[in-house]
Design a protein around this motif. Structure first.
Motif, PDB file in Angstrom:
ATOM      1  N   ASP A 188       0.864  -1.190   0.000  1.00  7.52           N
ATOM      2  CA  ASP A 188       0.000   0.000   0.000  1.00  7.52           C
ATOM      3  C   ASP A 188       0.888   1.224   0.000  1.00  7.52           C
ATOM      4  OD1 ASP A 188      -1.989   1.789   0.020  1.00  7.52           O
ATOM      5  OD2 ASP A 188      -2.727   1.355   2.038  1.00  7.52           O
ATOM      6  N   SER A 189       0.698   2.037  -1.022  1.00  9.35           N
ATOM      7  CA  SER A 189       1.568   3.205  -1.139  1.00  9.35           C
ATOM      8  C   SER A 189       0.838   4.495  -0.776  1.00  9.35           C
ATOM      9  CB  SER A 189       2.113   3.275  -2.559  1.00  9.35           C
ATOM     10  OG  SER A 189       1.030   3.322  -3.448  1.00  9.35           O
ATOM     11  N   ALA A 190      -0.319   4.364  -0.076  1.00 12.44           N
ATOM     12  CA  ALA A 190      -1.078   5.583   0.284  1.00 12.44           C
ATOM     13  C   ALA A 190      -0.230   6.465   1.196  1.00 12.44           C
ATOM     14  CB  ALA A 190      -2.367   5.200   0.979  1.00 12.44           C
ATOM     15  N   LYS A 191      -0.363   7.758   1.014  1.00 15.74           N
ATOM     16  CA  LYS A 191       0.446   8.702   1.787  1.00 15.74           C
ATOM     17  C   LYS A 191      -0.315   9.155   3.029  1.00 15.74           C
ATOM     18  CE  LYS A 191       4.070   8.887  -0.929  1.00 15.74           C
ATOM     19  NZ  LYS A 191       4.016   7.484  -1.343  1.00 15.74           N
ATOM     20  N   GLN A 192       0.352   9.039   4.192  1.00 17.12           N
ATOM     21  CA  GLN A 192      -0.245   9.451   5.469  1.00 17.12           C
ATOM     22  C   GLN A 192       0.349  10.805   5.857  1.00 17.12           C
ATOM     23  OE1 GLN A 192      -2.408   7.410   6.987  1.00 17.12           O
ATOM     24  NE2 GLN A 192      -2.123   5.717   5.566  1.00 17.12           N
ATOM     25  N   SER A 193      -0.481  11.675   6.385  1.00 14.32           N
ATOM     26  CA  SER A 193       0.033  12.958   6.887  1.00 14.32           C
ATOM     27  C   SER A 193      -0.998  13.558   7.829  1.00 14.32           C
ATOM     28  CB  SER A 193       0.276  13.906   5.709  1.00 14.32           C
ATOM     29  OG  SER A 193       0.432  15.226   6.181  1.00 14.32           O
ATOM     30  N   SER A 194      -0.511  14.249   8.861  1.00 15.83           N
ATOM     31  CA  SER A 194      -1.460  14.944   9.728  1.00 15.83           C
ATOM     32  C   SER A 194      -1.261  16.455   9.632  1.00 15.83           C
ATOM     33  CB  SER A 194      -1.289  14.465  11.181  1.00 15.83           C
ATOM     34  OG  SER A 194       0.063  14.589  11.537  1.00 15.83           O
ATOM     35  N   LEU A 195      -0.368  16.865   8.720  1.00 18.33           N
ATOM     36  CA  LEU A 195      -0.142  18.315   8.539  1.00 18.33           C
ATOM     37  C   LEU A 195      -1.357  18.952   7.855  1.00 18.33           C
ATOM     38  CD1 LEU A 195       3.383  19.186   7.124  1.00 18.33           C
ATOM     39  CD2 LEU A 195       2.394  19.863   9.312  1.00 18.33           C
ATOM     40  N   LEU A 196      -1.644  20.198   8.214  1.00 20.18           N
ATOM     41  CA  LEU A 196      -2.759  20.898   7.556  1.00 20.18           C
ATOM     42  C   LEU A 196      -2.305  22.295   7.142  1.00 20.18           C
ATOM     43  CD1 LEU A 196      -5.676  19.961   9.991  1.00 20.18           C
ATOM     44  CD2 LEU A 196      -5.392  19.177   7.624  1.00 20.18           C
ATOM     45  N   PRO A 197      -2.871  22.808   6.048  1.00 13.59           N
ATOM     46  CA  PRO A 197      -2.537  24.185   5.660  1.00 13.59           C
ATOM     47  C   PRO A 197      -3.299  25.167   6.554  1.00 13.59           C
ATOM     48  CG  PRO A 197      -4.143  23.257   4.151  1.00 13.59           C
ATOM     49  CD  PRO A 197      -3.829  22.171   5.132  1.00 13.59           C
ATOM     50  N   SER A 198      -2.841  26.421   6.621  1.00 11.85           N
ATOM     51  CA  SER A 198      -3.615  27.415   7.385  1.00 11.85           C
ATOM     52  C   SER A 198      -4.839  27.832   6.565  1.00 11.85           C
ATOM     53  CB  SER A 198      -2.738  28.618   7.724  1.00 11.85           C
ATOM     54  OG  SER A 198      -2.192  29.137   6.533  1.00 11.85           O
ATOM     55  N   SER A 199      -4.675  27.904   5.235  1.00  6.89           N
ATOM     56  CA  SER A 199      -5.822  28.236   4.386  1.00  6.89           C
ATOM     57  C   SER A 199      -5.664  27.561   3.019  1.00  6.89           C
ATOM     58  CB  SER A 199      -5.940  29.752   4.195  1.00  6.89           C
ATOM     59  OG  SER A 199      -4.804  30.225   3.508  1.00  6.89           O
ATOM     60  N   ILE A 200      -6.791  27.427   2.328  1.00  4.09           N
ATOM     61  CA  ILE A 200      -6.739  26.852   0.974  1.00  4.09           C
ATOM     62  C   ILE A 200      -7.445  27.793  -0.002  1.00  4.09           C
ATOM     63  CG2 ILE A 200      -6.619  24.398   1.575  1.00  4.09           C
ATOM     64  CD1 ILE A 200      -9.706  24.370   0.996  1.00  4.09           C
ATOM     65  N   TRP A 201      -6.993  27.706  -1.239  1.00  4.86           N
ATOM     66  CA  TRP A 201      -7.619  28.473  -2.329  1.00  4.86           C
ATOM     67  C   TRP A 201      -7.809  27.498  -3.483  1.00  4.86           C
ATOM     68  CZ3 TRP A 201      -5.964  29.375  -7.350  1.00  4.86           C
ATOM     69  CH2 TRP A 201      -6.629  30.385  -8.072  1.00  4.86           C
ATOM     70  N   ILE A 202      -9.072  27.389  -3.958  1.00  4.87           N
ATOM     71  CA  ILE A 202      -9.351  26.462  -5.074  1.00  4.87           C
ATOM     72  C   ILE A 202      -9.537  27.294  -6.345  1.00  4.87           C
ATOM     73  CG2 ILE A 202     -10.825  24.593  -5.903  1.00  4.87           C
ATOM     74  CD1 ILE A 202     -11.789  24.208  -3.009  1.00  4.87           C
ATOM     75  N   SER A 203      -8.790  26.954  -7.360  1.00  5.30           N
ATOM     76  CA  SER A 203      -8.849  27.716  -8.617  1.00  5.30           C
ATOM     77  C   SER A 203     -10.258  27.692  -9.207  1.00  5.30           C
ATOM     78  CB  SER A 203      -7.871  27.109  -9.618  1.00  5.30           C
ATOM     79  OG  SER A 203      -8.193  27.557 -10.910  1.00  5.30           O
TER      80      SER A 203
END
Ligand code: NAI
Length: 525
Positions: free
Chosen positions: A311-326
């Motif tokens: 299984d090559s799924a990527k784990q992370s618990s980091l989050l951005p402060s904000s997001i912008w969707i084009s």
């Protein structure tokens, strides 16, 4: 044409299917011949089995009788039906025993000379009105018929393995085949319980032609180093809905079979770029790393033949402060926008709604056939903070994050953290025009469109054959309608622009229907 030639193969001379009088000679008692004999006998057709190997016809008959008993034990067949089917099976020792057959289905070795020799021998044994059908999967029906006294009675009757379960058969008319012979095979295949489709005598017919897109595009994605083997397969299973990823499928079939088929179809279509194979499978074949049957292919298999899973799924618990969707591609990214917005609210990430992103926002683009770098350049985005997300397919199990060459590890991890916040898997891939699922699916739709353009088969038959023969989640033309024909064209046009590879040129069938707002099933009046 003399009178004799006109009469050859005339269907009117054959008994009706359900009379119990129809006699079919099945030559070649390997896996395919046995399967064909099984469905024919169960439908009440008298089957005469012949094989050049001594005792093979007798063994095939015994094996089929055991199969009928097992079906009775499982409650899938009544004892009376099993007894009736057994009465329909006859083992023969030699070709002259087939003199009274109304039709022959040959399922011998896949060799042009062997098949031509057999049909030549049969010409002096069977009646001039009997049909000669071949189960060939890769040879030309026209070539098998060439030089025979009555080539108009030769047709393809292409079943799939295992015949009783793969309920589809292609009926193929060669260049000189009398069309009523193909009509007869269509009706007979239906009587035997199979879905039937009609195809022109062209390399791969329908299923093996339409199926060229999946493996070759998957291999091209690997060749470009867009992603690794397990990630490629996982994306195509979880997002696009294929039962097996292309590498899993090639491991199952074996590269000793699938690589030569890829090369053969490519050559038979005079190096058509849509079918271009890749060097990787040639190298694996040379190394003997051909798949499950040897314990090693794209994957490793344990002694019980079970895939050792990765299984090559990527784990992370980091989050951005904000997001912008084009806002580009708004129409096709509605679902992904809703999902990301919900996830951001759930984990307390701010959503930016301005026309351009702030200086620290994670920037998300949802391209159609473009890579993330191109989106950054055309929308003046900071590539180090930008990722692309696949927006066209199922987002419930797995999400795909595509980085630019400049995306930092921290922003990549933030994207993974946000997209996996509800427990879904996340796959990370390198920059690629058309991501993974988009480019594979549109390639398949484009090849199917060109099969329709060449009138090799009708749109309905193309979809039916591919769904039943390959088990894809949709028929490819219906899939184009689901994705949106204009969207498919946009992806193909962008792939062509970005790669310069004629592999991605849109079929005129698809282009015209996209321009006119028509379904890919639309046929001219
Ligand atoms: P197979 O190798 O299992 O069986 C072939 C049988 O034909 C053997 O029993 C052999 O003794 C016999 N045979 C060979 N030459 C003969 C001759 N001149 N006269 C009489 N008997 C002869 O092969 P399989 O897999 O059953 O395939 C048969 C045909 O069906 C081939 O044309 C193949 O391309 C086609 N086909 C195979 C599929 C598969 O998945 N195996 C799928 C669709 C088509």
């Amino acid at each position: 044409m003399n009178e004799n030639k006109q009469a050859a193969g005339a269907p009117s001379t054959r008994p009706v299917f359900n009379s119990g009088d129809l006699i079919v000679g099945v030559i070649g008692c390997g896996v395919m011949g046995r399967g064909i004999a099984q469905i024919a006998a169960l439908a009440g057709t008298q089957v005469k089995l012949v094989d050049s190997r001594a005792g093979a016809a007798q063994a095939a008959r015994q094996e089929l009788i055991v199969t009928f008993s097992k079906l009775v034990e499982k409650g899938r067949l009544t004892q009376a039906a099993a007894d009736a089917a057994e009465q329909c099976l006859h083992d023969c020792n030699q070709l002259p025993d087939l003199a009274d057959a109304h039709m022959i289905v040959e399922a011998i070795v896949e060799d042009l000379t062997a098949k031509k020799t057999l049909f030549h021998q049969l010409e002096s044994i069977i009646s001039p009105t009997a049909i000669l059908a071949t189960n060939t999967s890769s040879l030309s029906v026209t070539a098998i018929a060439a030089g025979l006294q009555f080539p108009q009675r030769v047709a393809g009757f292409h079943f799939f393995n295992p015949v009783p379960l793969m309920k589809i058969v292609e009926a193929i008319g060669g260049f000189l085949t009398d069309p009523t012979i193909v009509d007869y095979l269509i009706a007979l295949g239906t009587h035997w319980g199979h879905a039937t489709v009609r195809a022109k005598d062209t390399p791969g017919f329908i299923v093996n032609h339409a199926g060229r897109g999946y493996g070759t595009e998957g291999l091209r994605i690997l060749a470009e180093n867009t992603t690794d083997i397990p990630t490629l397969d996982q994306i195509l299973r979880d997002c696009a809905g294929f039962k097996l990823g292309p590498c899993e499928l090639m491991d199952l079939t074996g590269l000793d079979v699938s690589h030569p088929v890829m090369e053969s179809i490519y050559q038979q279509y005079y190096e058509e770029p849509r079918f271009r194979p890749q060097g990787l499978t040639r190298q694996m074949l040379t190394a003997g790393v051909i798949g499950k049957k040897v314990g090693q292919g794209f994957y490793q298999y344990d002694n019980a033949g079970k895939k050792i899973s990765v299984d090559s799924a990527k784990q992370s618990s980091l989050l951005p402060s904000s997001i912008w969707i084009s806002p580009a591609d708004k129409a096709t990214s509605a679902e992904v926008r809703t999902l990301i917005t919900q996830l951001a609210i759930q984990v307390g990430v701010a959503i930016e709604n301005e026309d351009s992103p702030s200086a620290t926002a994670l920037c998300i683009v949802t391209p159609l056939g473009e890579d993330a770098s191109t989106c950054c350049a055309s929308q003046a985005l900071d590539a180090s903070r930008t990722v692309a997300i696949e927006s066209l397919f199922d987002l419930s199990k797995r999400r795909v994050v595509m980085t630019t060459p400049a995306t930092t590890a921290a922003y990549r991890a933030m994207a993974c953290g946000l997209l996996s916040a509800d427990g879904a898997a996340v796959s990370v891939i390198h920059d690629s025009a058309g991501l993974v699922a988009q480019r594979v699916v549109v390639h398949i739709i484009n090849i199917a469109s060109d099969i329709a353009q060449q009138a090799i088969a009708s749109p309905a038959d193309i979809d039916r054959a591919v769904k039943l023969g390959l088990g894809y989640p949709h028929g490819p033309l219906a899939w184009g309608d689901v994705v949106g024909v204009k969207t498919v064209l946009t992806i193909l046009d962008n792939l062509l622009k970005q790669t310069g590879d004629p592999r991605y040129r849109a079929s005129p069938w698809l282009k015209r229907r996209a321009l006119l707002g028509l379904s890919l099933h639309h046929e001219e009046a």
